[in-house]
Scaffold this active site. Structure first.
Site, mmCIF file in Angstrom:
data_model
loop_
_atom_site.group_PDB
_atom_site.id
_atom_site.type_symbol
_atom_site.label_atom_id
_atom_site.label_comp_id
_atom_site.label_asym_id
_atom_site.label_seq_id
_atom_site.Cartn_x
_atom_site.Cartn_y
_atom_site.Cartn_z
ATOM 1 N N THR A 5 48.949 45.365 40.127
ATOM 2 C CA THR A 5 47.667 44.668 40.024
ATOM 3 C C THR A 5 47.796 43.168 39.801
ATOM 4 O O THR A 5 46.793 42.460 39.760
ATOM 5 C CB THR A 5 46.844 45.233 38.856
ATOM 6 O OG1 THR A 5 47.579 45.032 37.638
ATOM 7 C CG2 THR A 5 46.560 46.711 39.045
ATOM 8 N N LYS A 6 49.018 42.662 39.663
ATOM 9 C CA LYS A 6 49.196 41.263 39.276
ATOM 10 C C LYS A 6 48.956 40.299 40.436
ATOM 11 O O LYS A 6 48.887 40.696 41.602
ATOM 12 C CB LYS A 6 50.598 41.061 38.700
ATOM 13 C CG LYS A 6 50.862 41.867 37.430
ATOM 14 C CD LYS A 6 49.870 41.529 36.330
ATOM 15 C CE LYS A 6 50.244 42.124 34.981
ATOM 16 N NZ LYS A 6 50.140 43.567 34.902
#
Length: 394
Positions: free
Chosen positions: A196-197
């Site tokens: 998700t980064k």
């Protein structure tokens, strides 16, 4: 019903597909040349910091970057490099993901929690000094959601006592303080390449430090404590022999993952800019919404916008999240403070009520979808439904 809006969706282009495919065809899949390229790319992106009276003395040297399997691995090895061991104390924030606390406990050390600033949810420097004792071996600061912590103030307090600072910058690779990228303000900075980064390898992390000796030790420890990695032993001119210099771990990053992250690094600024545009659009659309506060950014800060966190007054956060879920809109909560988990209460003797700012942030905060491929129409739909469900439809 309209199509669902997931909480997160990775931004993958043909460049990422081609980069990973090239590694698959290369004949070398594990840690090797692509991991080293990624280290060089991150070190260049972060760059050396100019002299800063509040920063650690080592922070003016060119950084060294070590690619690892996760930010958790980076935190664990950073603590070892900084000399943390059994019965030491490590001061940190309770408002963080569990990896920050557990890596301290891995080493037999004790996390000492300091409450947060409500505006940023980061460790409050004004409360830091009173938590330091002769047993304090390190400080772990956290930059929540992509908003950098107050590293100058934290560093000044730490420097007076000769305490190393490790920054958990899992959310903040593309953030800046003034013109200085996050990554050189602390003695060791730990980044994440989780799915998700802002830059992803699927899974992965990076430790960045100005100290060559710490970087060398982190590199040894990430692969069983071996004197040479497989790429060095089996590459051209290599030899099979190696030594074990100390007890190590299996924390290396593969070239498959590194290739994906390298392709993402080439798009890092573009993707951060899109996240920022989404954040601005949300804030404009939600201005004046009933019982809701949008995130703020301190002067001189460039936010990475890993998360867009609203605060819902009273007890309405969970009801709002459930209602949005029923309408196909994904949300999440970041984070439940560590001192509220039964394990930490039993292990450390902490309890609810000790860190009221962190607890209030947890009770009120809801993270809305924010990722580069989220279109304006979907951003507007999320904002409109939030306003309507809170009783403030436009």
């Amino acid at each position: 019903m309209p199509d669902p809006i997931p909480f997160h969706k990775p931004s993958i282009t043909q460049a990422e597909v081609d980069a990973v495919s090239a590694v698959l065809r290369s004949g070398w899949l594990t840690t090797g040349p692509k991991a080293r390229e990624l280290e060089a790319a991150v070190a260049k992106y972060v760059g050396p910091a100019p002299a800063n009276p509040g920063a650690p003395s080592s922070a003016t040297a060119p950084p060294h970057a070590v690619a690892l399997s996760s930010c958790t691995a980076a935190l664990h090895l950073a603590l070892i490099a900084a000399g943390v061991g059994p019965n030491d104390e490590v001061v940190t924030s309770p408002y963080t993901f569990v990896s920050t606390g557990e890596t301290i406990l891995y080493l037999g050390a004790k996390p000492i929690f300091v409450d947060v600033e409500p505006s940023t949810k980061n460790l409050d420097p004004a409360k830091l000094e009173s938590a330091l004792t002769p047993r304090t071996r390190a400080i772990v600061s956290i930059s929540i959601a992509g908003h950098p912590c107050r590293s100058k103030e934290i560093g000044a307090i730490a420097n007076k006592r000769g305490i190393p600072v490790i920054e958990d910058a899992a959310h903040s690779l593309t953030a800046r303080i003034g013109e200085i990228p996050v990554g050189t303000q602390a003695d060791i900075t730990c980044f994440s390449f989780y799915a998700t980064k802002g830059v992803t390898a699927g899974e992965g992390g990076m430790a960045v430090t100005a100290r060559q000796d710490w970087a060398d030790r982190i590199r040894r420890l990430c692969l069983h404590g071996l004197s040479d990695a497989a790429w060095s032993r089996y590459g051209k001119g290599g030899w099979w022999d190696y030594d074990v210099t100390e007890l190590g771990y299996k924390y290396n990053l593969t070239d498959i993952q590194a290739a994906l992250a390298l392709a993402q690094m080439a798009r890092a600024e573009e993707m951060r800019s899109r996240r920022e545009a989404i954040a601005r659009r949300y804030s404009e659309a939600l201005r004046g919404a009933t019982g809701l506060t949008t995130p703020t950014v301190a002067p001189g800060i460039r936010h990475a916008w890993h998360l867009y966190q609203i605060a819902v007054a009273g007890s309405g956060r969970t009801a709002l999240a459930l209602a949005l879920r029923e309408e196909g809109i994904g949300t999440s909560v970041h984070f439940k403070p560590l001192h509220l988990f039964p394990y930490y209460q039993e292990r450390l003797g902490v309890r609810a009520g000790q860190f009221p700012a962190a607890e209030r942030c947890f009770q009120e905060t809801l993270s809305l979808p924010i990722y580069p491929d989220l279109g304006d129409t979907d951003v507007d739909r999320v904002a409109d439904r939030v306003r309507a469900l809170l009783g403030g439809a436009r």
